[in-house]
Scaffold this active site. Sequence first.
Site, PDB file in Angstrom:
ATOM      1  N   HIS A   1      -4.538   1.950   7.545  1.00 19.14           N
ATOM      2  CA  HIS A   1      -3.212   2.804   7.074  1.00 19.14           C
ATOM      3  C   HIS A   1      -2.881   3.374   6.686  1.00 19.14           C
ATOM      4  O   HIS A   1      -2.231   4.072   6.921  1.00 19.14           O
ATOM      5  CB  HIS A   1      -2.289   1.011   7.456  1.00 19.14           C
ATOM      6  CG  HIS A   1      -0.518   1.848   6.978  1.00 19.14           C
ATOM      7  ND1 HIS A   1       0.605   0.810   7.938  1.00 19.14           N
ATOM      8  CD2 HIS A   1       0.042   2.397   6.159  1.00 19.14           C
ATOM      9  CE1 HIS A   1       1.098   1.202   7.772  1.00 19.14           C
ATOM     10  NE2 HIS A   1       1.734   2.214   6.751  1.00 19.14           N
ATOM     11  N   GLU A   2      -3.434   3.569   5.320  1.00 21.86           N
ATOM     12  CA  GLU A   2      -3.049   4.428   4.337  1.00 21.86           C
ATOM     13  C   GLU A   2      -4.147   5.424   4.486  1.00 21.86           C
ATOM     14  O   GLU A   2      -3.548   6.231   4.487  1.00 21.86           O
ATOM     15  CB  GLU A   2      -3.536   4.067   2.960  1.00 21.86           C
ATOM     16  CG  GLU A   2      -2.472   2.715   2.393  1.00 21.86           C
ATOM     17  CD  GLU A   2      -0.773   2.521   3.255  1.00 21.86           C
ATOM     18  OE1 GLU A   2      -0.454   3.797   2.938  1.00 21.86           O
ATOM     19  OE2 GLU A   2       0.145   1.386   2.412  1.00 21.86           O
TER      20      GLU A   2
ATOM     21  N   GLN B   1       2.798  10.388   1.431  1.00 17.88           N
ATOM     22  CA  GLN B   1       3.794   9.168   1.363  1.00 17.88           C
ATOM     23  C   GLN B   1       5.142  10.052   0.290  1.00 17.88           C
ATOM     24  O   GLN B   1       6.425   9.785   0.056  1.00 17.88           O
ATOM     25  CB  GLN B   1       4.177   8.301   0.982  1.00 17.88           C
ATOM     26  CG  GLN B   1       3.363   7.519   2.890  1.00 17.88           C
ATOM     27  CD  GLN B   1       3.410   5.848   3.313  1.00 17.88           C
ATOM     28  OE1 GLN B   1       2.309   5.402   1.927  1.00 17.88           O
ATOM     29  NE2 GLN B   1       4.827   5.193   3.320  1.00 17.88           N
TER      30      GLN B   1
ATOM     31  N   HIS C   1      -2.345   7.818   7.245  1.00 18.06           N
ATOM     32  CA  HIS C   1      -1.613   8.589   6.372  1.00 18.06           C
ATOM     33  C   HIS C   1      -2.019   9.730   5.167  1.00 18.06           C
ATOM     34  O   HIS C   1      -1.354  10.941   5.637  1.00 18.06           O
ATOM     35  CB  HIS C   1      -0.338   7.342   4.829  1.00 18.06           C
ATOM     36  CG  HIS C   1       0.688   7.128   5.230  1.00 18.06           C
ATOM     37  ND1 HIS C   1       1.299   7.928   5.983  1.00 18.06           N
ATOM     38  CD2 HIS C   1       0.702   6.210   5.547  1.00 18.06           C
ATOM     39  CE1 HIS C   1       1.937   6.565   6.904  1.00 18.06           C
ATOM     40  NE2 HIS C   1       2.060   5.534   6.208  1.00 18.06           N
TER      41      HIS C   1
ATOM     42  N   GLY D   1       0.842  -1.153  -0.131  1.00 17.54           N
ATOM     43  CA  GLY D   1      -0.149  -0.319   0.203  1.00 17.54           C
ATOM     44  C   GLY D   1       1.047   1.341  -0.333  1.00 17.54           C
ATOM     45  O   GLY D   1       1.809   0.921   0.322  1.00 17.54           O
TER      46      GLY D   1
ATOM     47  N   CYS E   1       6.260   0.106   7.585  1.00 18.38           N
ATOM     48  CA  CYS E   1       5.398   0.913   6.602  1.00 18.38           C
ATOM     49  C   CYS E   1       7.258   1.998   6.011  1.00 18.38           C
ATOM     50  O   CYS E   1       8.293   1.760   6.279  1.00 18.38           O
ATOM     51  CB  CYS E   1       5.675   2.591   7.437  1.00 18.38           C
ATOM     52  SG  CYS E   1       4.658   3.728   6.733  1.00 18.38           S
ATOM     53  N   LEU E   2       6.861   1.711   4.386  1.00  9.82           N
ATOM     54  CA  LEU E   2       7.983   2.226   3.511  1.00  9.82           C
ATOM     55  C   LEU E   2       8.394   3.433   4.219  1.00  9.82           C
ATOM     56  O   LEU E   2       9.515   3.841   3.949  1.00  9.82           O
ATOM     57  CB  LEU E   2       7.198   2.961   1.975  1.00  9.82           C
ATOM     58  CG  LEU E   2       6.456   1.465   1.699  1.00  9.82           C
ATOM     59  CD1 LEU E   2       5.306   1.863  -0.175  1.00  9.82           C
ATOM     60  CD2 LEU E   2       7.989   0.039   1.709  1.00  9.82           C
TER      61      LEU E   2
END
Length: 150
Positions: A132-133, A53, A136, A48, A90-91
Site C-alpha cells: 500500500h505504502e 502523503q 503511494h 503506515g 488510507c489516511l
Amino acid sequence: MSILSILIYPDENLRKKAELVSDKENLNEINIFVKNMFDTMYYYNGIGLSATQVNIHKQIITIDIDNNKIVLINPIIKNKKGYVSFCEGCLSIPNFFLNIIRYKNIEIEYLDIDLKKKKLKASNILSSCIQHEIDHLYGILIIDHLKKNK
C-alpha cells in the site's frame, strides 16, 4: 512532537512519483523527518505512512504494526508469492475502505534509517501495508484498485 499535514484526495500531489533518497542526503534531517512521520501516523491512528502523503516526494515509508516500527527507504519488491485480501483504509482518503487483493508474501530490499542496505520478508498484513505504502510512492491510491478488483 511535530504533526505534518496529510494530503487529502483529490490533491494532485498524491499522484507525484517520489524520488529516490540519495546517499548524499543529510542523515540528521532524514531522522527528524522520519520521527515527524511516525508522530503524524500515530496522531491519525494509521499503521503506515509514505512521505508522499505529507507532500515530501522522497521514497520514505514508516510502518508500525504490533509495536514493530519499520522505516523503509527506497524499497523495492524483489520476490512475491500468493495472494491475500484485506480491507484497507488510507489516511489520504478518510472514511473510505476497500478490500484489496495483494501479494501474501513479499521480499523487499531497502535502505534503513542509516541508509544501510537491508532485506525484509513480510507476509499478510505487513506485506499488504508495505505494498500500500509503496503504491503511494508511485502515485497509486487504493481507489485505483477498484477496477482491478472487479
